[in-house]
Design a protein around this motif. Structure first.
Motif, PDB file in Angstrom:
ATOM      1  N   LEU A 106       2.325 -13.832  -1.069  1.00  0.00           N
ATOM      2  CA  LEU A 106       2.286 -12.273  -1.186  1.00  0.00           C
ATOM      3  C   LEU A 106       1.246 -12.105  -0.313  1.00  0.00           C
ATOM      4  N   ASN A 107       1.720 -11.281   0.633  1.00  0.00           N
ATOM      5  CA  ASN A 107       0.676 -10.611   1.559  1.00  0.00           C
ATOM      6  C   ASN A 107      -0.516 -11.774   2.164  1.00  0.00           C
TER       7      ASN A 107
ATOM      8  N   ILE B 249       4.355  -5.403  -6.713  1.00  0.00           N
ATOM      9  CA  ILE B 249       4.619  -5.120  -5.332  1.00  0.00           C
ATOM     10  C   ILE B 249       5.046  -3.904  -5.092  1.00  0.00           C
TER      11      ILE B 249
ATOM     12  N   ASP C 237       4.754  -4.682   1.469  1.00  0.00           N
ATOM     13  CA  ASP C 237       4.366  -6.106   1.257  1.00  0.00           C
ATOM     14  C   ASP C 237       5.058  -6.963   1.894  1.00  0.00           C
TER      15      ASP C 237
END
Length: 97
Positions: free
Chosen positions: A37-38, A49, A53
């Motif tokens: 994630l990111n 989220i 993102d």
């Protein structure tokens, strides 16, 4: 972090966006380390989220990089789910025979 109208749990989003057949399978993949994630490894299914993102999914022999564009309220038809993300890079299309 609590879930608000502007965020959604990662496992729910992956299920609603139809990347996994169930929320449990999505949570299992996250806990095993198949999701970033990111740019950071994420092993918490409850991670919040929001639109914008970036998610990298490594599953079923494919690597997909996607951007969250919306937070769906339910798991609807595929056409509706497709409106919640933008594919930036789909490793499945790049596999060679």
């Amino acid at each position: 972090m609590s879930e608000t109208a502007e965020t959604l749990r990662l496992d729910k989003w992956l299920f609603f966006a139809r990347f996994f057949k169930s929320r449990g399978v999505a949570a299992e993949r996250i806990e095993r380390g198949g999701i970033r994630l990111n740019g950071q490894p994420c092993r918490k299914p409850g991670r919040a989220i929001r639109p914008g993102d970036l998610i990298v999914i490594s599953a079923f022999g494919h690597l997909r990089c996607i951007r969250v564009t919306a937070l769906p309220e339910r798991r609807g038809p595929a056409s509706e789910a497709r409106e919640s993300y933008e594919i930036l890079d789909d490793g499945a299309a790049q596999k060679s025979g």
